[in-house]
Scaffold this active site. Sequence first.
Site, PDB file in Angstrom:
ATOM      1  N   HIS A 225       5.008  -8.244   4.561  1.00  0.00           N
ATOM      2  CA  HIS A 225       3.678  -8.225   5.172  1.00  0.00           C
ATOM      3  C   HIS A 225       2.579  -8.711   4.220  1.00  0.00           C
ATOM      4  CE1 HIS A 225       3.031  -4.045   3.493  1.00  0.00           C
ATOM      5  NE2 HIS A 225       1.809  -4.503   3.414  1.00  0.00           N
ATOM      6  N   ASP A 269      12.347  -4.406   8.017  1.00  0.00           N
ATOM      7  CA  ASP A 269      12.699  -5.590   7.205  1.00  0.00           C
ATOM      8  C   ASP A 269      11.494  -6.183   6.472  1.00  0.00           C
ATOM      9  OD1 ASP A 269      15.490  -5.602   8.141  1.00  0.00           O
ATOM     10  OD2 ASP A 269      14.604  -6.136  10.084  1.00  0.00           O
ATOM     11  N   SER A 366       1.031  -2.253  -1.662  1.00  0.00           N
ATOM     12  CA  SER A 366       2.131  -2.868  -0.926  1.00  0.00           C
ATOM     13  C   SER A 366       2.875  -3.899  -1.742  1.00  0.00           C
ATOM     14  CB  SER A 366       1.602  -3.569   0.320  1.00  0.00           C
ATOM     15  OG  SER A 366       1.404  -2.624   1.323  1.00  0.00           O
ATOM     16  N   GLY A 367       4.179  -3.920  -1.551  1.00  0.00           N
ATOM     17  CA  GLY A 367       5.008  -4.896  -2.242  1.00  0.00           C
ATOM     18  C   GLY A 367       5.412  -4.429  -3.622  1.00  0.00           C
TER      19      GLY A 367
HETATM   20  N1  ARG Z   1       0.429  -1.331   3.816  1.00  0.00           N
HETATM   21  C1  ARG Z   1      -0.353  -1.005   2.677  1.00  0.00           C
HETATM   22  C2  ARG Z   1      -0.694  -2.293   1.912  1.00  0.00           C
HETATM   23  O1  ARG Z   1      -0.696  -3.327   2.494  1.00  0.00           O
HETATM   24  C3  ARG Z   1       0.299  -0.009   1.781  1.00  0.00           C
HETATM   25  C4  ARG Z   1       0.592   1.219   2.482  1.00  0.00           C
HETATM   26  C5  ARG Z   1       1.148   2.289   1.657  1.00  0.00           C
HETATM   27  N2  ARG Z   1       0.617   3.472   2.183  1.00  0.00           N
HETATM   28  C6  ARG Z   1       0.936   4.687   1.870  1.00  0.00           C
HETATM   29  N3  ARG Z   1       0.292   5.681   2.404  1.00  0.00           N
HETATM   30  N4  ARG Z   1       1.892   4.893   1.002  1.00  0.00           N
HETATM   31  O2  ARG Z   1      -1.055  -2.267   0.762  1.00  0.00           O
END
Ligand code: ARG
Length: 416
Positions: A225, A269, A366-367
């Site tokens: 993402h 995924d 993320s990542g």
């Molecule tokens: N989807 C989020 C990003 O793009 C990270 C989410 C992680 N969230 C969490 N509560 N652990 O950075």
Amino acid sequence: MYRPVTTSRTSLSPWIIAFIVFGVFGVLGITIGLLVHFLAVENTVYYYQGSFKVLDTPYNTNYERETSSENNYLSKILETKMVDAFQSSSIYRQYINSQVITLVPDNNSVTAHIWLIFKAPRSMKEPTRRKIESILHQMLSNHSGSLTTDSKSLRLVEISKVNAEKMINNRCGRRARMSATFDRVKGGSSAREGDWPWQASLKINGRHYCGASLISDRYLVTAAHCFRKTQNPKNYTVSFGTKVTPPYMRHYVQQIIIHEDYIVGEHHDDIAVVMLTEKVIFNNDVHRVCLPEATQSFPPGEGVVVTGWGALSYNGEYPVLLQKAPVKIIDTNTCNSREAYNGAIQDTMLCAGYIEGNIDACQGDSGGPLVHPNSRYIWFLVGIVSWGAECGKVNKPGVYVRVTAYRSWIASKTGI
Ligand code: ARG
């Protein structure tokens, strides 16, 4: 002939003589003091590389693979033997660290390549080296336990600090700088340089956008993402080190490989690999993490660490320095309960954090990596920051990509 006797020759006054004598002794004293200090008191750090043979082990190529259970099992036994031997010896104060670096199998034996650090005063360098050799020799001839080790095969040489660090930095998941303090800090806190050397910042047009983990000198893994905005490699750069700006060691992206089953807006995924245009030159602060074997398991309750430059609170501020947070693996059933994620957690995902909330990853993490230290303090990538409901909320722990579930996918894309 008359010669007048000059009783008062231009002689030095006793004060001046005393002064000179004191001066000379003073300088001499300081010189001797410094010499004694540097030769006999002040410790210098010495690095050694060595090898020996473990006999009667049926040929198995798995020993060679640094993350195999065979490698870990044998390395752990040998490392424990070494620590015990040195710590119960007369040079236990000189001992700093010892590790098995690689195992090389051949017909019915395995050669262990080892790495040692000791500190000793300069004048004790040779005696210390001989002592190390004799302790290892003794350890190898003592066949208590199931292993037969060949003491005649022992080799030991001193190596430079640079080469010693190179050996560590070329292995996965190890830290070059040893420290007595392991993360005792609760809650997110700033990371020290070199503690999370595989952590990368994936930037869009020079701005931090996502985390990523270095898995070789050419590849990183991250979340799918993270490429929502653009999939053009030219828009991305990758940087390392604890500060996001200014970037330390900037790299460019050659190719982005997103999991073929990933669907934008969905959570499954959520994995991608990034290939850099050039190789990363490993150093103490930048090197790769270990990938777990597909069969490895990380049970609920295990302590893991998530790191990143993500927001300090939901929709909150972003840090300049890399942050680390100790979390625990939460079992999937608990995570799928009605109060928690109500069945949304698939077995290719993994929950980590606390049911009571507070410590968690957040937006911008993320990542990035969720890592676990094995019993030898070698760090493995167990998760990739993927999603969660806000951050640090009660009953809403972080959800991660379960790396073991994608181990063969990663291998198929990178050869690693
Ligand atoms: N989807 C989020 C990003 O793009 C990270 C989410 C992680 N969230 C969490 N509560 N652990 O950075």
